[in-house]
Design a protein around this motif. Sequence first.
Motif, PDB file in Angstrom:
ATOM      1  N   GLY A  81       0.826  -1.212   0.000  1.00  0.00           N
ATOM      2  CA  GLY A  81       0.000   0.000   0.000  1.00  0.00           C
ATOM      3  C   GLY A  81       0.856   1.255   0.000  1.00  0.00           C
ATOM      4  O   GLY A  81       0.555   2.235  -0.705  1.00  0.00           O
ATOM      5  N   ARG A  82       1.904   1.243   0.780  1.00  0.00           N
ATOM      6  CA  ARG A  82       2.824   2.385   0.833  1.00  0.00           C
ATOM      7  C   ARG A  82       3.524   2.552  -0.512  1.00  0.00           C
ATOM      8  O   ARG A  82       3.712   3.651  -1.002  1.00  0.00           O
ATOM      9  CB  ARG A  82       3.884   2.172   1.933  1.00  0.00           C
ATOM     10  CG  ARG A  82       3.368   2.248   3.320  1.00  0.00           C
ATOM     11  CD  ARG A  82       3.289   3.701   3.843  1.00  0.00           C
ATOM     12  NE  ARG A  82       4.537   4.411   3.660  1.00  0.00           N
ATOM     13  CZ  ARG A  82       4.656   5.536   2.965  1.00  0.00           C
ATOM     14  NH1 ARG A  82       3.607   6.086   2.394  1.00  0.00           N
ATOM     15  NH2 ARG A  82       5.823   6.118   2.849  1.00  0.00           N
ATOM     16  N   ARG A  83       3.897   1.420  -1.084  1.00  0.00           N
ATOM     17  CA  ARG A  83       4.609   1.485  -2.371  1.00  0.00           C
ATOM     18  C   ARG A  83       3.704   2.088  -3.456  1.00  0.00           C
ATOM     19  O   ARG A  83       4.161   2.853  -4.305  1.00  0.00           O
ATOM     20  CB  ARG A  83       5.088   0.089  -2.762  1.00  0.00           C
ATOM     21  CG  ARG A  83       6.064   0.099  -3.925  1.00  0.00           C
ATOM     22  CD  ARG A  83       6.867  -1.177  -4.005  1.00  0.00           C
ATOM     23  NE  ARG A  83       6.049  -2.336  -4.234  1.00  0.00           N
ATOM     24  CZ  ARG A  83       5.958  -3.390  -3.412  1.00  0.00           C
ATOM     25  NH1 ARG A  83       6.643  -3.422  -2.294  1.00  0.00           N
ATOM     26  NH2 ARG A  83       5.194  -4.418  -3.694  1.00  0.00           N
ATOM     27  N   THR A  84       2.425   1.760  -3.394  1.00  0.00           N
ATOM     28  CA  THR A  84       1.476   2.318  -4.363  1.00  0.00           C
ATOM     29  C   THR A  84       1.391   3.839  -4.222  1.00  0.00           C
ATOM     30  O   THR A  84       1.435   4.579  -5.216  1.00  0.00           O
ATOM     31  CB  THR A  84       0.082   1.677  -4.156  1.00  0.00           C
ATOM     32  OG1 THR A  84       0.223   0.274  -4.283  1.00  0.00           O
ATOM     33  CG2 THR A  84      -0.922   2.178  -5.173  1.00  0.00           C
ATOM     34  N   GLU A  85       1.283   4.313  -2.987  1.00  0.00           N
ATOM     35  CA  GLU A  85       1.249   5.777  -2.766  1.00  0.00           C
ATOM     36  C   GLU A  85       2.527   6.429  -3.286  1.00  0.00           C
ATOM     37  O   GLU A  85       2.495   7.490  -3.910  1.00  0.00           O
ATOM     38  CB  GLU A  85       1.174   6.089  -1.262  1.00  0.00           C
ATOM     39  CG  GLU A  85      -0.149   5.846  -0.619  1.00  0.00           C
ATOM     40  CD  GLU A  85      -0.060   6.084   0.885  1.00  0.00           C
ATOM     41  OE1 GLU A  85       0.844   6.816   1.339  1.00  0.00           O
ATOM     42  OE2 GLU A  85      -0.884   5.526   1.606  1.00  0.00           O
ATOM     43  N   GLN A  86       3.657   5.787  -2.991  1.00  0.00           N
ATOM     44  CA  GLN A  86       4.934   6.353  -3.437  1.00  0.00           C
ATOM     45  C   GLN A  86       5.019   6.372  -4.965  1.00  0.00           C
ATOM     46  O   GLN A  86       5.530   7.325  -5.554  1.00  0.00           O
ATOM     47  CB  GLN A  86       6.094   5.552  -2.843  1.00  0.00           C
ATOM     48  CG  GLN A  86       6.249   5.752  -1.342  1.00  0.00           C
ATOM     49  CD  GLN A  86       7.257   4.793  -0.740  1.00  0.00           C
ATOM     50  OE1 GLN A  86       7.270   3.598  -1.064  1.00  0.00           O
ATOM     51  NE2 GLN A  86       8.099   5.299   0.142  1.00  0.00           N
ATOM     52  N   ALA A  87       4.507   5.319  -5.585  1.00  0.00           N
ATOM     53  CA  ALA A  87       4.556   5.253  -7.050  1.00  0.00           C
ATOM     54  C   ALA A  87       3.676   6.330  -7.672  1.00  0.00           C
ATOM     55  O   ALA A  87       4.002   6.903  -8.725  1.00  0.00           O
ATOM     56  CB  ALA A  87       4.121   3.867  -7.520  1.00  0.00           C
TER      57      ALA A  87
END
Length: 295
Positions: free
Chosen positions: A195-201
């Motif tokens: 989920g964090r990676r999606t926000e960062q992407a």
Amino acid sequence: MSASHASRPDESIEARELADAVTPAEREALRALAVDIAVEAGALAAERRRAGVAVADTKSSPVDVVTEVDREVEAFIRKRLADARPGDGFYGEESDATGSSTGFTWVVDPIDGTVNFLYGIPWYAVSIALVAGDPAAGAADYATVVGAVVNPEVGECFSASRGGGAEVDGSPLTCSSAVDLSTSLVGTGFAYVAGRRTEQAEAWAGLAARVRDLRRMGAAALDLCSVASGRLDLYYESGTHPWDHAAGALIAREAGAVVTGGGGRRESRRLVIAGAPAVVEAFEATGTDGYAQVE
Ligand code: IPD
């Protein structure tokens, strides 16, 4: 180049005074110690890599892996540091912290870029920093005295001491002099939690049209050294720990880069931004986020 203390607004007064009381001769001896151990540890990691590596465990998510080599290399570094400086604390990625009786603590990532290491991508590093104050307590409570980052596959050793400049293999480092974000090469990293990676992407995608190009190379310590050596004009990432960024942040800062947590704050788990001064200012003005959940 040495950064002024004014660019480190959030260091606690106690940590700053302790760090500043280290004499230049002591600092250079500590830098040499960090370098020697990081070079030996890097050689050990590379030797183990050639023999083959497997996942030993997972941490924050199924893709946040640790190998037996991470643990072996950390144990090696820990013993060498304890033998050389028995009163100092230890704060590493793969084992329990120990307290300090000197006020100084070693902050260690035995293999930064563990996923690269696992896949045989020759872009990982041993990262060792010595800080005054408590690195576990947050950014405001420590001041970095020396740092060493070694990529054993490329054969590069980056190091710096507080006020003593940064170098790679004996040659002084100076960061990029870029002034324009639109022609800047920008690096970042992503979290292991999906989920964090999606926000960062999403934040990353928002930046894509505003920069020369984007890089995700896979080792935060080396990203910061890339800023120090001008291979990147800017790096930013949220969610990194002191063992990922303490040594590299000092190296970047001592190479003339601005290193900040954004909005005048010190770099921290919430956010690390490092780069050529004008590019950092332009980056901050974009309001790029994707880090709101990390404190
Ligand atoms: C990771 C790497 C990666 C960064 C992650 C870090 P590790 O460290 O530095 O580039 O994006 O945030 O956790 O797990 O390989 O030591």
